[in-house]
Design an enzyme around this catalytic site. Structure first.
Site, PDB file in Angstrom:
ATOM      1  N   GLU A 163       0.787  -1.231   0.000  1.00 30.26           N
ATOM      2  CA  GLU A 163       0.000   0.000   0.000  1.00 30.26           C
ATOM      3  C   GLU A 163       0.821   1.284   0.000  1.00 30.26           C
ATOM      4  O   GLU A 163       0.360   2.302  -0.512  1.00 30.26           O
ATOM      5  CB  GLU A 163      -0.942   0.003   1.217  1.00 30.26           C
ATOM      6  N   SER A 209     -46.656 -31.805  35.498  1.00 32.90           N
ATOM      7  CA  SER A 209     -46.206 -32.538  36.684  1.00 32.90           C
ATOM      8  C   SER A 209     -44.919 -32.004  37.294  1.00 32.90           C
ATOM      9  O   SER A 209     -44.469 -32.522  38.321  1.00 32.90           O
ATOM     10  CB  SER A 209     -46.031 -34.019  36.342  1.00 32.90           C
TER      11      SER A 209
END
Length: 760
Positions: free
Chosen positions: A174, A451
């Site tokens: 770059e 239950s």
């Protein structure tokens, strides 16, 4: 005269433009200075899983520790040399733990070897000094990053912690003159200008890293002459007043490297985690090349969406490194042969959305302010990655099986896993699709519990040892109860069979309805309601009717988990929590959870109830579970509601309580009983999360006695006594029916010695 006028006019214009330029430069300098010397970024809130503490004697197997290392992306090697690497040899694991900022202190890298014996960690050795360690902790897994106000995610690393190979690769591609130019590179700008002029459009940029940074931090992506002038001017100012390393540090942490949904992935540190699952300093050269290649166009060269283009771009970066003599031709050729080897999208930072919802709710309760006011905070949670993975795998495997069996398309599920003693939530899902963010049934779905309510009825009875024991007979005759409305409620047993009476324990083991209702009537509805209130259930959810004993109460899985945490811990309540600590971005502790237990239920009654739930798994409605996991003495309870609309299962081992719910959002039948639905998911869970044996320690007031077919207790065994039960009684002398037992006999020989002994 005219010439002099023109000359002076031009001089004035020159100085005017110069002054204007200098003033504008001063303005730009102040703008840059305030931004960079202030708080450059608002970081997102990071959420971490559980910090795993390792000590010799811990019940961690070699396999479990390996799973922990793999979940945080440790890499298996032959020779351990770097952080994030591990090796296996016989019964040992050697690895170098990464440095990490724990809530209390930063800990550096640590080279350790763990020794195992079967399913136990027996020794921890510090390889650097050859000393044994008594305590050691693993860094937690990053499980989520919450949305930031700017919709940008990043992790900051200072310049000196970046690997030089990454920096060299970036500059080579770059901006190879970065350390030589003054923020702009005129020849690059000129070359780009000529190329673009010849092409008639912009096809090449001449921007330095400094210019790219200026554009990212201060400018828009709009292409214009004015923007370019601003970019160049600001780059010159930035380069003049800040060091190259500071500029590079800003760039490395700011550059755009992809998307995570609607949020940007910014900076190399976070990109490294997203794409490879490991910190930036643990990557290989070809991985650096891929990330650097993405700088040119993160969307175009995304390895997730365009893997072929990403591979070509990576290899081009490697070629340029070879051309600039950073690597040899052989290394270049070898690296080009390697695959991208990126992680699947969303595989590393997988947020576990249902759990994160719970964390956010708790965060707001503890901090009292919106989360956006606390950017950069770190939330350390209780999520156990092994348990969470086990829950998700169990659901992903079992739900499709159940859907096919019952020909259903809309079966839903919720699961919550908590620590039996601390109440810490270790795993949670609220949907049959755990990875999707949506309605959280574990926290929001309020359903009849069936239950699962029965243990509370028996707990209430067993809290009265002067009246009820596990061997107490309860009527099993059919009955009808007249309600305040004038209507009659007639409960029925599931198999429609009845008997004269049944032992209290057997009624619990086999989940028989009629005895449970009779028991609730005998102990009184008020006492039963008081028990629910004591266990933390709000009064607004309790309807004081006899049917509450059979599950006519609507609760969420989260609330159910709290109820059974109390029973499972011996009557001690530890409020459920998902957050251990919250640390601000400057390292201050905003919140620290210190688990506290409150003794709210009888330890004896809780023990007896949990013992009964163990027998449910051993010989009752969850017997098939007990057959598979016989050596772990698990406790459990099935729960199925009318018309098979909801089915539940609570499973308890030595360290965890797991609540599982299965149902449909439209309240239609699931066609499933608990034993064939929710319990099957729990079975599958235990295949991924090895249970710990549930060893119950009886309180001092509880002793084991033999029982005959009439339910009578004996202290000595004979041919008629084939069963033993724990009994709570302070007056042991009045319990046994043995005629030959002097200590426990009801009818004792009252001779002189007996009288004399009792006199004193």
């Amino acid at each position: 005269m005219f010439f002099n006028f023109k000359k002076y006019f031009l001089i004035k214009v020159f100085f005017f433009v110069l002054i204007l330029t200098l003033c504008y430069g001063l303005y730009l300098y102040v703008k840059i200075n305030r931004f960079i010397n202030g708080k450059v970024w608002n970081f997102p809130t990071s959420i971490y899983g559980r910090i795993v503490n390792l000590e010799p004697g811990n019940s961690y197997s070699q396999k479990e520790v390996l799973h922990l290392l793999k979940s945080t992306m440790y890499r298996k090697v032959d020779l351990v040399m770097l952080p994030g690497e591990y090796s296996i040899k016989n019964n040992t694991i050697e690895f170098i733990r990464r440095a990490f900022d724990f809530p209390d202190i930063r800990e550096d890298e640590f080279h350790a070897r763990l020794y195992f014996n079967k399913d136990t960690l027996v020794k921890i050795k510090n390889i650097d000094n050859n000393h044994d360690f008594s305590f050691f902790r693993l860094e937690p897994k990053l499980i989520a990053m919450l949305k930031s106000p700017e919709a940008k995610k990043r992790m900051f690393i200072p310049r000196n912690q970046y690997p030089e190979m990454l920096v060299k690769t970036l500059l080579a591609i770059e901006d190879k003159y970065f350390y030589e130019h003054d923020g702009i590179h005129l020849s690059s700008i000129g070359r780009a200008f000529l190329v673009n002029l010849m092409a008639g459009r912009t096809i090449q940029g001449g921007s330095t890293l400094t210019q790219q940074l200026i554009k990212n931090l201060f400018l828009t992506n709009t292409r214009s002459i004015l923007r370019k002038i601003n970019e160049i001017y600001m780059a010159l100012i930035l380069d003049r007043f800040y060091t190259k390393d500071r500029i590079l540090e800003l760039y490395l942490n700011e550059v755009y490297l992809g998307q995570d949904g609607d949020e940007q992935i910014r900076g190399f540190p976070l990109a490294s985690i997203y794409y490879f699952g490991r910190p930036i300093n643990e990557l290989n050269l070809e991985q650096y090349a891929l990330l650097v290649g993405m700088v040119k166009g993160a969307s175009l060269y995304s390895p997730w969406t365009n893997p072929n283009l990403a591979l070509k771009r990576r290899n081009l970066v490697l070629f340029l490194l070879y051309k600039q003599k950073y690597i040899t031709r052989k290394i270049y050729k070898d690296l080009c042969k390697r695959s991208l080897n990126v992680q699947p999208k969303g595989n590393i930072i997988s947020s576990h959305p249902s759990f994160i919802q719970l964390v956010c709710e708790e965060f707001h309760k503890k901090i009292y302010n919106p989360i956006k006011n606390f950017p950069g905070t770190k939330i350390f949670t209780t999520l156990d990655y092994t348990s969470q993975n086990a829950v998700e795998q169990a659901v992903k495997i079992e739900i499709p099986i159940l859907k096919r069996k019952k020909r259903l398309k809309d079966l839903e599920v919720a699961m919550i896993v908590i620590d039996r003693f601390t109440g810490e939530v270790q795993a949670l899902i609220g949907s049959s699709k755990p990875e999707f963010n949506g309605y959280n049934r574990a926290l929001k779905t309020r359903r009849s519990i069936g239950s699962l309510s029965k243990p509370i009825t028996y707990l209430t009875a067993l809290s009265q040892p002067e009246k009820y024991h596990l061997n107490t007979w309860i009527s099993n005759y059919p009955l009808s109860i007249k309600l305040d409305s004038g209507q009659y409620w007639t409960p029925k047993n599931n198999n429609f069979s009845f008997s004269k009476k049944v032992l209290l324990l057997d009624a619990l083991i086999h989940s028989i309805n009629i005895p449970t209702v009779n028991l609730s009537i005998n102990i009184g509805l008020k006492k039963l309601v008081d028990s629910w209130l004591l266990l933390g259930i709000s009064k607004k959810y309790i309807t004081p009717l006899p049917s509450i004993s059979l599950g006519a109460i609507n609760l969420t899985p989260f609330e159910i988990a709290q109820v059974f945490q109390i029973i499972g811990s011996g009557g001690y309540k530890s409020s459920l929590s998902s957050v251990r600590s919250i640390i601000s971005d400057d390292g201050k502790v905003l919140y620290q959870n210190l688990p506290q237990s409150i003794h709210i239920e009888s330890s004896e009654a809780s023990y007896l109830t949990l013992y009964g739930m163990q027998q449910v798994v051993k010989s009752g409605t969850a017997k098939s579970l007990g057959t598979i996991f016989k050596e772990f003495s698990l406790a459990g309870k099935t729960g199925t509601t009318n018309n098979l609309v909801d089915n539940w299962f609570v499973g308890i081992d030595g360290k965890q309580i797991v609540i599982t719910w299965i149902g449909r959002d439209n309240n239609h039948t699931t066609r499933l009983y608990s034993s064939s639905g929710a319990m099957q998911i729990y079975k599958r869970y235990l295949q991924y999360q090895r249970p710990v044996p549930l060893v119950l320690k009886a309180p001092n007031n509880i002793n084991m006695f033999y029982i005959n077919n009439l339910g009578e207790l004996f202290c000595k065994k004979n041919n008629q006594h084939n069963r033993m039960l724990p009994i709570w009684s302070i007056k042991n002398k009045k319990i046994c029916n043995d005629k030959l037992s002097e200590r426990f006999s009801i009818k004792k020989k009252k001779n002189f010695l007996f009288w004399l002994k009792n006199l004193f």
